[in-house]
Motif scaffolding. Structure first.
Motif, PDB file in Angstrom:
ATOM      1  N   PHE A  87      13.047   3.719   3.309  1.00  0.00           N
ATOM      2  CA  PHE A  87      13.956   4.208   4.357  1.00  0.00           C
ATOM      3  C   PHE A  87      15.006   3.163   4.690  1.00  0.00           C
ATOM      4  CE2 PHE A  87       9.844   6.297   5.797  1.00  0.00           C
ATOM      5  CZ  PHE A  87      10.082   7.433   5.062  1.00  0.00           C
ATOM      6  N   ALA A  99      12.049  -5.747   4.752  1.00  0.00           N
ATOM      7  CA  ALA A  99      10.975  -6.744   4.821  1.00  0.00           C
ATOM      8  C   ALA A  99      10.316  -6.718   6.203  1.00  0.00           C
ATOM      9  CB  ALA A  99      11.525  -8.122   4.510  1.00  0.00           C
ATOM     10  N   ASP A 100      11.136  -6.534   7.249  1.00  0.00           N
ATOM     11  CA  ASP A 100      10.595  -6.453   8.614  1.00  0.00           C
ATOM     12  C   ASP A 100       9.703  -5.236   8.782  1.00  0.00           C
ATOM     13  OD1 ASP A 100      12.005  -8.642   9.329  1.00  0.00           O
ATOM     14  OD2 ASP A 100      13.334  -7.647  10.763  1.00  0.00           O
ATOM     15  N   LEU A 101      10.109  -4.121   8.171  1.00  0.00           N
ATOM     16  CA  LEU A 101       9.437  -2.848   8.422  1.00  0.00           C
ATOM     17  C   LEU A 101       8.198  -2.641   7.562  1.00  0.00           C
ATOM     18  CD1 LEU A 101      12.426  -0.372   8.848  1.00  0.00           C
ATOM     19  CD2 LEU A 101      11.026  -1.443  10.592  1.00  0.00           C
ATOM     20  N   CYS A 102       7.988  -3.487   6.575  1.00  0.00           N
ATOM     21  CA  CYS A 102       6.825  -3.295   5.713  1.00  0.00           C
ATOM     22  C   CYS A 102       5.541  -3.601   6.485  1.00  0.00           C
ATOM     23  CB  CYS A 102       6.909  -4.204   4.491  1.00  0.00           C
ATOM     24  SG  CYS A 102       5.366  -4.189   3.565  1.00  0.00           S
ATOM     25  N   PRO A 103       4.675  -2.590   6.671  1.00  0.00           N
ATOM     26  CA  PRO A 103       3.469  -2.781   7.473  1.00  0.00           C
ATOM     27  C   PRO A 103       2.529  -3.848   6.908  1.00  0.00           C
ATOM     28  CG  PRO A 103       3.858  -0.446   7.111  1.00  0.00           C
ATOM     29  CD  PRO A 103       4.819  -1.193   6.227  1.00  0.00           C
ATOM     30  N   LEU A 104       2.605  -4.072   5.606  1.00  0.00           N
ATOM     31  CA  LEU A 104       1.729  -5.067   4.985  1.00  0.00           C
ATOM     32  C   LEU A 104       2.423  -6.406   4.836  1.00  0.00           C
ATOM     33  CD1 LEU A 104      -1.116  -4.182   4.295  1.00  0.00           C
ATOM     34  CD2 LEU A 104       0.440  -2.246   4.229  1.00  0.00           C
ATOM     35  N   GLN A 105       3.707  -6.463   5.258  1.00  0.00           N
ATOM     36  CA  GLN A 105       4.488  -7.698   5.129  1.00  0.00           C
ATOM     37  C   GLN A 105       4.406  -8.205   3.684  1.00  0.00           C
ATOM     38  OE1 GLN A 105       6.372  -9.362   8.009  1.00  0.00           O
ATOM     39  NE2 GLN A 105       6.348  -7.132   8.098  1.00  0.00           N
ATOM     40  N   GLN A 153       8.032   2.463   3.853  1.00  0.00           N
ATOM     41  CA  GLN A 153       8.971   2.151   4.949  1.00  0.00           C
ATOM     42  C   GLN A 153      10.194   1.426   4.390  1.00  0.00           C
ATOM     43  OE1 GLN A 153       8.717   3.154   8.073  1.00  0.00           O
ATOM     44  NE2 GLN A 153       6.760   4.131   7.671  1.00  0.00           N
ATOM     45  N   GLN A 185       0.833  -1.206   0.000  1.00  0.00           N
ATOM     46  CA  GLN A 185       0.000   0.000   0.000  1.00  0.00           C
ATOM     47  C   GLN A 185       0.863   1.251   0.000  1.00  0.00           C
ATOM     48  OE1 GLN A 185      -3.026  -0.212   2.984  1.00  0.00           O
ATOM     49  NE2 GLN A 185      -3.848  -2.134   2.205  1.00  0.00           N
ATOM     50  N   ASP A 186       2.033   1.133  -0.593  1.00  0.00           N
ATOM     51  CA  ASP A 186       2.897   2.289  -0.807  1.00  0.00           C
ATOM     52  C   ASP A 186       3.229   3.041   0.481  1.00  0.00           C
ATOM     53  OD1 ASP A 186       2.834   1.913  -3.689  1.00  0.00           O
ATOM     54  OD2 ASP A 186       0.753   2.557  -3.534  1.00  0.00           O
ATOM     55  N   HIS A 187       3.502   2.287   1.564  1.00  0.00           N
ATOM     56  CA  HIS A 187       3.883   2.946   2.812  1.00  0.00           C
ATOM     57  C   HIS A 187       5.258   3.592   2.741  1.00  0.00           C
ATOM     58  CE1 HIS A 187       0.888   2.085   5.954  1.00  0.00           C
ATOM     59  NE2 HIS A 187       0.523   1.139   5.126  1.00  0.00           N
ATOM     60  N   ARG A 204      -4.993   8.430   4.546  1.00  0.00           N
ATOM     61  CA  ARG A 204      -4.032   7.871   5.488  1.00  0.00           C
ATOM     62  C   ARG A 204      -3.455   8.956   6.376  1.00  0.00           C
ATOM     63  NH1 ARG A 204       0.330   4.132   2.983  1.00  0.00           N
ATOM     64  NH2 ARG A 204      -1.425   2.713   3.182  1.00  0.00           N
ATOM     65  N   GLU A 221      16.489  -7.264   4.373  1.00  0.00           N
ATOM     66  CA  GLU A 221      15.796  -7.956   5.471  1.00  0.00           C
ATOM     67  C   GLU A 221      15.126  -6.945   6.392  1.00  0.00           C
ATOM     68  OE1 GLU A 221      17.935 -10.882   7.632  1.00  0.00           O
ATOM     69  OE2 GLU A 221      17.925 -12.284   5.946  1.00  0.00           O
ATOM     70  N   GLU A 222      15.829  -5.860   6.657  1.00  0.00           N
ATOM     71  CA  GLU A 222      15.274  -4.792   7.491  1.00  0.00           C
ATOM     72  C   GLU A 222      14.011  -4.221   6.827  1.00  0.00           C
ATOM     73  OE1 GLU A 222      17.155  -3.140  10.193  1.00  0.00           O
ATOM     74  OE2 GLU A 222      15.795  -1.456  10.484  1.00  0.00           O
ATOM     75  N   TRP A 226       3.154   0.196  15.714  1.00  0.00           N
ATOM     76  CA  TRP A 226       3.593  -1.013  15.048  1.00  0.00           C
ATOM     77  C   TRP A 226       5.118  -1.077  14.905  1.00  0.00           C
ATOM     78  CZ3 TRP A 226       5.978  -2.630  10.553  1.00  0.00           C
ATOM     79  CH2 TRP A 226       5.658  -3.909  10.108  1.00  0.00           C
TER      80      TRP A 226
END
Ligand code: FAD
Ligand code: SF4
Lengths: 62, 396
Positions: A18, A50-56, A15, A11-13, B331, A47-48, B295
Motif C-alpha cells: 500500500f 518500512a515504518d508500516l511493516c508489522p514485522l519490521q 502493508q 509474513q506477507d502482510h 490471520r 521509508e513509509e 498497531w
C-alpha cells in the motif's frame, strides 16, 4: 537506494504494497515480491513502507 | 537552545513522534522519557512469536531513523506529574523537565481483575518481561492454563499455548463468543469453532469470581461457583490508560486523553497525544472521539501530531484504522471500523468455514472489512481497502 526485506521475518502482510506499490507487490499466492534497487526518488515511499511493516522486516541500506 | 520537545513514553508512539518531528522540520531538542529500561520495541510478537519462542528480544527492537540520531533517550525514568500551564513535567528522580512542546505517548497497561485470591501464577502480556515470564511458565510440563478474556490478546495467547503443547487451555469470558465486541457474531462464531477444533476450550457467558490457592493460584472460580483448575492464569481483560501523571491539569482523562481533530490536548497548541492513549475524533467516521488500540495508530497519529506541533497547517485527522491478529495458522486482517457496522454484517466472499471476507455496514454503507483465513482472504480485504479510503466522511 538498496532495499532488503528479511524474508525470515516477512509474513506477507502486504502493508508495504500500500505504501510503496512501485517497489513492493504480491504474487498470485500472496507472497511478497520487491525491487531491491529502487530509484532514489521513491525514498519517502519506501521509508513509509518500512515504518508500516508489522514485522519490521524492511531495511533501507543507502 | 530552548527546552525543546519532551516526548512522554518510549515505545512505538514515542519513537515515531520523534522521527516525525524531524520529518516535519523541527530541529530543536527532543527528549524521550520512558519508564521501561529498553529502547522502543514491537509489541505484537509478544503474544505470538515471543511466547512461542521463535523471536528473540533483539529481533523486536525498532531501528530508529538516522534523522532521530540526536534524540535524547531517558530510559528507566518515569514521569510522575505535569504542570501544563507552566510547561514542565516531573520525573521520579525528583528532576523537573521544562518543555516548549509535549507529546503524550504513555500508552496503556493491562487491566487487572480485582477479585480475591493469590497473585502468583497470574500473568498479563504487555511488556517483553511479561512475555518471557509467561513463556517460562507455559513451557513447564503439564501446565494447565486459564485465559481470562476472549479478546484478541487472550485468543492469541490461547492459540500460542496450544501450539507450545499445553494440553489444557481454557478461555473464560462473560460474553457468549470470542472477540464479539469488535467483530460481531458471525466472525465470533467462526473463530470459536476454529479455536475449539484446535484444542482450545471455552467457558463463555460466565465471569470470574475469584482465584483459588494459598501462595500461588491453583484454580479460577467462575461466577457460578465452578472451579477450573489452573497452574497459570493469563488476564487479558482490557487495558487502562497511563494518564495519572496528567492529573490536576483540568483535562478530560475519562478514557485515555481527549484530543481535538489536530490531536491537541486541552486546547493547547503545544501539547499533543499519540498512540493507544489518544482519544481522538476520526473525521472519516462520526467524529465521536475514541481510542484505537491498533498497531497502525502510533505511526498515523505521530505524523499528524508532529505537524500540529510545528504549526504546519493541515486537515483534521482521518486515518483508516488497520489491524491484524494471528491465531493458530490463520490471520484476521481488518480495514476500517467494523465495530461501527456490527448490526449489518454481510459475507462479501467465501464462507465462514474456510477463507471468508466480511463487510460491516452502517446506513447501508460499507465502513469496515475483515478477512479471516489465509493469504487469499487477506488479499481480498486489501482490494476493499481502496474503496474504504475513497469514501466521503460518514457525516458528509
Ligand atoms: C501483546 C500485544 C499484542 C498486540 N498485537 C497486536 C496485533 O496483532 N495487531 C495490532 O494491530 N495491534 C496489536 N497490539 C497493539 C499495539 O502493539 C499497540 O497499539 C501499540 O503498542 C501502542 O503503542 P503506544 O506507543 O501508543 O503505547 P505503548 O506501547 O503502550 O507505549 C507506552 C510507553 O510509555 C511508557 N509509560 C507509561 N507511563 C509512563 C510514565 N508515566 N513515564 C514514562 N513512561 C511511561 C510505557 O511503559 C510504554 O513503554 C498488541 C499489543 C500487545 C500488548
Ligand atoms: S509489510 Fe512487511 S511483512 Fe508485510 S509483506 Fe511487506 S515486508 Fe512482508
Amino acid at each position: 537506494m538498496k532495499v532488503v526485506v528479511d524474508m525470515n521475518k516477512c509474513q506477507d502482510h502486504g502493508q508495504c504494497v500500500f505504501a510503496a506499490p512501485d517497489v513492493f507487490s504480491m504474487d498470485e499466492d500472496g507472497r511478497l515480491l520487491y525491487v531491491p534497487d529502487p530509484d532514489d526518488a521513491l525514498r519517502d515511499e519506501v521509508e513509509e513502507a518500512a515504518d508500516l511493516c508489522p514485522l519490521q522486516a524492511i531495511r533501507i541500506e543507502d | 537552545m530552548g527546552a525543546g520537545i519532551v516526548v512522554a513514553g518510549a515505545s512505538m508512539g514515542g519513537l515515531r513522534a520523534a522521527e516525525q518531528l524531524r520529518a516535519a522540520g523541527w530541529t530543536g531538542r527532543i527528549t524521550v522519557v520512558g519508564d521501561e529500561p529498553h529502547m522502543p520495541y514491537n509489541r505484537p510478537p509478544l503474544s505470538k512469536e515471543v511466547l512461542a519462542g521463535r523471536a528473540p528480544f533483539a529481533s523486536l527492537a525498532f531501528t530508529p531513523k538516522a534523522s532521530a540520531a540526536d534524540v535524547e533517550w531517558r530510559l528507566g525514568a518515569r514521569i510522575v506529574a505535569s504542570r501544563l500551564a507552566e510547561r514542565n513535567v516531573s520525573l521520579d528522580d525528583g528532576s523537573v523537565l521544562p518543555y516548549d512542546g509535549l507529546v503524550v505517548a504513555t500508552g496503556m497497561r493491562p487491566r487487572r481483575l480485582g477479585c480475591p485470591g493469590p497473585l502468583t501464577g497470574r500473568h498479563t502480556v504487555r511488556t517483553i518481561d511479561d512475555a518471557q515470564g509467561l513463556r517460562d511458565e507455559l513451557t513447564r510440563p503439564g501446565a494447565r492454563v486459564v485465559v481470562v478474556g476472549a479478546g484478541f490478546i487472550g485468543c492469541e495467547v490461547a492459540a500460542t499455548a496450544v501450539a507450545l503443547g499445553v494440553a489444557e487451555v481454557t478461555v473464560v469470558d462473560p460474553l457468549p463468543l470470542p472477540m464479539v465486541g469488535p467483530l460481531g457474531e458471525l466472525l465470533g462464531r467462526a473463530l470459536l469453532k476454529r479455536h475449539e477444533e484446535r484444542g482450545v476450550r471455552f467457558a463463555l457467558g460466565t465471569g470470574v469470581a475469584g482465584f483459588a490457592g494459598e501462595d500461588r493460584v491453583t484454580g479460577v472460580v467462575l461466577s457460578d461457583g465452578t472451579v477450573l483448575e489452573a497452574d497459570v492464569v493469563v488476564e487479558s481483560v482490557g487495558s487502562v490508560a497511563n494518564t495519572e501523571w496528567l492529573d490536576g491539569n483540568g483535562l478530560d482523562l475519562s478514557d485515555g486523553v481527549l484530543t481535538d481533530g489536530l490531536l491537541r490536548v486541552g486546547g493547547r497548541p503545544e501539547v499533543v497525544a499519540v498512540g493507544d492513549v489518544a482519544r481522538f475524533p476520526n473525521a472519516r467516521y462520526d467524529g465521536v472521539p475514541r481510542r484505537v488500540e491498533h498497531w497502525s495508530i502510533p505511526a498515523d497519529t505521530a505524523k499528524h501530531a508532529a505537524r500540529t506541533l510545528v504549526g504546519t497547517e493541515q486537515a483534521p485527522f482521518a486515518p483508516l484504522p488497520t489491524f491484524w491478529s494471528d491465531q493458530h495458522e490463520f490471520r484476521l486482517q481488518s480495514f476500517g471500523a467494523p465495530a461501527l457496522g456490527k448490526d449489518d454484517v454481510r459475507i462479501l466472499s467465501g464462507d465462514p468455514e474456510g477463507d471468508v471476507l466480511v463487510g460491516y455496514h452502517t446506513g447501508g454503507r460499507l465502513v469496515g472489512v475483515v478477512a479471516l483465513g489465509g493469504h487469499a482472504a487477506a488479499t481480498g480485504a486489501a482490494r476493499y481497502r481502496a474503496q474504504l479510503l475513497k469514501q466521503p466522511a460518514l457525516t458528509a
